[in-house]
Motif scaffolding. Structure first.
Motif, PDB file in Angstrom:
ATOM      1  N   ASP A 198      -3.185  -2.130   6.335  1.00  0.00           N
ATOM      2  CA  ASP A 198      -3.020  -1.357   5.082  1.00  0.00           C
ATOM      3  C   ASP A 198      -3.266   0.067   5.512  1.00  0.00           C
ATOM      4  O   ASP A 198      -3.106   1.023   4.831  1.00  0.00           O
ATOM      5  N   THR A 199      -3.841   0.387   6.756  1.00  0.00           N
ATOM      6  CA  THR A 199      -4.157   1.773   6.961  1.00  0.00           C
ATOM      7  C   THR A 199      -2.899   2.433   7.230  1.00  0.00           C
ATOM      8  O   THR A 199      -1.801   2.225   7.856  1.00  0.00           O
ATOM      9  N   ALA A 200      -2.661   3.666   6.376  1.00  0.00           N
ATOM     10  CA  ALA A 200      -1.522   4.587   6.173  1.00  0.00           C
ATOM     11  C   ALA A 200      -1.904   5.807   5.520  1.00  0.00           C
ATOM     12  O   ALA A 200      -2.735   5.871   4.741  1.00  0.00           O
ATOM     13  N   THR A 201      -1.011   6.605   5.499  1.00  0.00           N
ATOM     14  CA  THR A 201      -0.963   7.511   4.414  1.00  0.00           C
ATOM     15  C   THR A 201      -0.225   7.108   3.269  1.00  0.00           C
ATOM     16  O   THR A 201       1.118   6.576   3.492  1.00  0.00           O
ATOM     17  N   TYR A 202      -0.741   7.164   2.098  1.00  0.00           N
ATOM     18  CA  TYR A 202      -0.021   6.669   0.729  1.00  0.00           C
ATOM     19  C   TYR A 202       0.773   7.913  -0.059  1.00  0.00           C
ATOM     20  O   TYR A 202      -0.120   8.910  -0.254  1.00  0.00           O
ATOM     21  N   TYR A 203       2.007   7.840  -0.060  1.00  0.00           N
ATOM     22  CA  TYR A 203       2.607   8.754  -1.045  1.00  0.00           C
ATOM     23  C   TYR A 203       3.036   8.208  -2.284  1.00  0.00           C
ATOM     24  O   TYR A 203       3.594   7.065  -2.490  1.00  0.00           O
ATOM     25  N   CYS A 204       2.834   9.012  -3.257  1.00  0.00           N
ATOM     26  CA  CYS A 204       3.592   8.906  -4.770  1.00  0.00           C
ATOM     27  C   CYS A 204       4.917   9.501  -4.510  1.00  0.00           C
ATOM     28  O   CYS A 204       4.948  10.584  -3.826  1.00  0.00           O
TER      29      CYS A 204
ATOM     30  N   GLY B 258       4.840  13.255  -3.144  1.00  0.00           N
ATOM     31  CA  GLY B 258       3.688  13.972  -3.033  1.00  0.00           C
ATOM     32  C   GLY B 258       3.370  14.497  -1.530  1.00  0.00           C
ATOM     33  O   GLY B 258       4.021  13.933  -0.640  1.00  0.00           O
ATOM     34  N   GLN B 259       2.162  14.850  -1.270  1.00  0.00           N
ATOM     35  CA  GLN B 259       1.567  15.448  -0.063  1.00  0.00           C
ATOM     36  C   GLN B 259       0.912  14.110   0.539  1.00  0.00           C
ATOM     37  O   GLN B 259       0.637  14.276   1.939  1.00  0.00           O
ATOM     38  N   GLY B 260       0.482  13.240  -0.164  1.00  0.00           N
ATOM     39  CA  GLY B 260       0.119  11.983   0.564  1.00  0.00           C
ATOM     40  C   GLY B 260      -1.534  12.027   0.318  1.00  0.00           C
ATOM     41  O   GLY B 260      -2.376  13.049   0.404  1.00  0.00           O
ATOM     42  N   THR B 261      -2.115  10.785   0.734  1.00  0.00           N
ATOM     43  CA  THR B 261      -3.696  10.459   0.645  1.00  0.00           C
ATOM     44  C   THR B 261      -3.960   9.320   1.581  1.00  0.00           C
ATOM     45  O   THR B 261      -3.144   8.295   1.806  1.00  0.00           O
ATOM     46  N   GLN B 262      -4.746   9.624   2.609  1.00  0.00           N
ATOM     47  CA  GLN B 262      -4.993   8.786   3.758  1.00  0.00           C
ATOM     48  C   GLN B 262      -6.079   7.359   3.361  1.00  0.00           C
ATOM     49  O   GLN B 262      -7.046   7.860   2.816  1.00  0.00           O
TER      50      GLN B 262
ATOM     51  N   LEU C 270     -12.066   5.994   3.524  1.00  0.00           N
ATOM     52  CA  LEU C 270     -12.263   4.938   4.401  1.00  0.00           C
ATOM     53  C   LEU C 270     -12.932   3.613   3.546  1.00  0.00           C
ATOM     54  O   LEU C 270     -13.662   3.495   2.973  1.00  0.00           O
ATOM     55  N   ALA C 271     -12.272   2.493   3.922  1.00  0.00           N
ATOM     56  CA  ALA C 271     -12.797   1.375   3.361  1.00  0.00           C
ATOM     57  C   ALA C 271     -12.832   0.213   4.537  1.00  0.00           C
ATOM     58  O   ALA C 271     -12.276   0.362   5.614  1.00  0.00           O
ATOM     59  N   GLN C 272     -13.709  -0.981   4.096  1.00  0.00           N
ATOM     60  CA  GLN C 272     -13.740  -1.769   4.998  1.00  0.00           C
ATOM     61  C   GLN C 272     -12.750  -3.096   4.583  1.00  0.00           C
ATOM     62  O   GLN C 272     -12.294  -3.185   3.731  1.00  0.00           O
ATOM     63  N   PRO C 273     -12.548  -3.939   5.687  1.00  0.00           N
ATOM     64  CA  PRO C 273     -11.645  -4.988   5.187  1.00  0.00           C
ATOM     65  C   PRO C 273     -12.431  -5.633   3.952  1.00  0.00           C
ATOM     66  O   PRO C 273     -13.452  -6.083   4.088  1.00  0.00           O
ATOM     67  N   GLY C 274     -11.399  -6.379   2.997  1.00  0.00           N
ATOM     68  CA  GLY C 274     -11.778  -6.819   1.834  1.00  0.00           C
ATOM     69  C   GLY C 274     -12.414  -6.088   0.802  1.00  0.00           C
ATOM     70  O   GLY C 274     -12.308  -6.347  -0.619  1.00  0.00           O
ATOM     71  N   ASP C 275     -12.003  -4.767   1.100  1.00  0.00           N
ATOM     72  CA  ASP C 275     -12.798  -3.802   0.018  1.00  0.00           C
ATOM     73  C   ASP C 275     -11.594  -3.391  -1.022  1.00  0.00           C
ATOM     74  O   ASP C 275     -10.445  -3.965  -0.573  1.00  0.00           O
ATOM     75  N   SER C 276     -11.876  -2.617  -2.016  1.00  0.00           N
ATOM     76  CA  SER C 276     -10.934  -2.290  -3.035  1.00  0.00           C
ATOM     77  C   SER C 276     -10.809  -0.869  -2.955  1.00  0.00           C
ATOM     78  O   SER C 276     -12.032  -0.048  -2.789  1.00  0.00           O
ATOM     79  N   LEU C 277      -9.850  -0.288  -3.312  1.00  0.00           N
ATOM     80  CA  LEU C 277      -9.482   1.110  -3.455  1.00  0.00           C
ATOM     81  C   LEU C 277      -8.395   1.362  -4.605  1.00  0.00           C
ATOM     82  O   LEU C 277      -7.405   0.647  -4.898  1.00  0.00           O
ATOM     83  N   THR C 278      -8.423   2.408  -5.493  1.00  0.00           N
ATOM     84  CA  THR C 278      -7.461   2.871  -6.225  1.00  0.00           C
ATOM     85  C   THR C 278      -7.300   4.232  -6.149  1.00  0.00           C
ATOM     86  O   THR C 278      -7.913   5.122  -6.012  1.00  0.00           O
ATOM     87  N   LEU C 279      -5.864   4.442  -5.932  1.00  0.00           N
ATOM     88  CA  LEU C 279      -5.112   5.670  -5.609  1.00  0.00           C
ATOM     89  C   LEU C 279      -4.793   6.114  -7.161  1.00  0.00           C
ATOM     90  O   LEU C 279      -4.231   5.332  -7.864  1.00  0.00           O
TER      91      LEU C 279
END
Length: 125
Positions: free
Chosen positions: A93-99, A116-120, A10-19
């Motif tokens: 950008d909310t989604a399940t992200y798949y490699c 892959g199985q994905g990460t939310q 979970l992230a807030q608008p403007g935040d950063s995340l690294t998958l």
């Protein structure tokens, strides 16, 4: 082919995340790799790809217009890991992200069996 994603949350608008995506079962360094995302109720969407060692332009990234300038794809071949650094996150950008193994673009995606199985990732205030 085994691809295991991690780093969502979970992230807030403007935040950063690294998958991250750890690969096994194939010679990772030679393959183009792709990030795909799927939002609730929508079809899968190509996000970004990066070329593998077989290409003259090895390590060359490409991005969809929706993430260009905000997301960065990169890879660590010795660690067999693919990354997606996401900045300035938006609720869209909310989604399940798949490699995925293989090259993607707006014209098409790698075969579903090579994902892959994905990460939310959820972006919400």
């Amino acid at each position: 082919v085994q691809l295991v994603e991690s780093g969502g949350g979970l992230a807030q608008p403007g935040d950063s995340l690294t998958l991250s995506c750890t690969a096994s079962g194939f010679p990772f360094r030679f393959y183009d790799m792709t990030w795909v995302r799927q939002a609730p109720g929508k079809g899968p969407e190509w996000v970004s790809s990066i070329t593998g060692l077989v290409d003259a332009d090895s390590g060359n990234p490409s991005y969809s217009d929706s993430v260009k300038g905000r997301f960065t794809i990169y890879r660590d071949n010795p660690k067999k890991t693919l990354y997606l650094q996401m900045a300035s996150l938006k609720p869209d950008d909310t989604a399940t992200y798949y490699c995925a193994r293989g090259r993607g673009s707006t014209a098409g995606l790698p075969p579903r069996g090579d994902w892959g199985q994905g990460t939310q990732v959820t972006v919400s205030s």
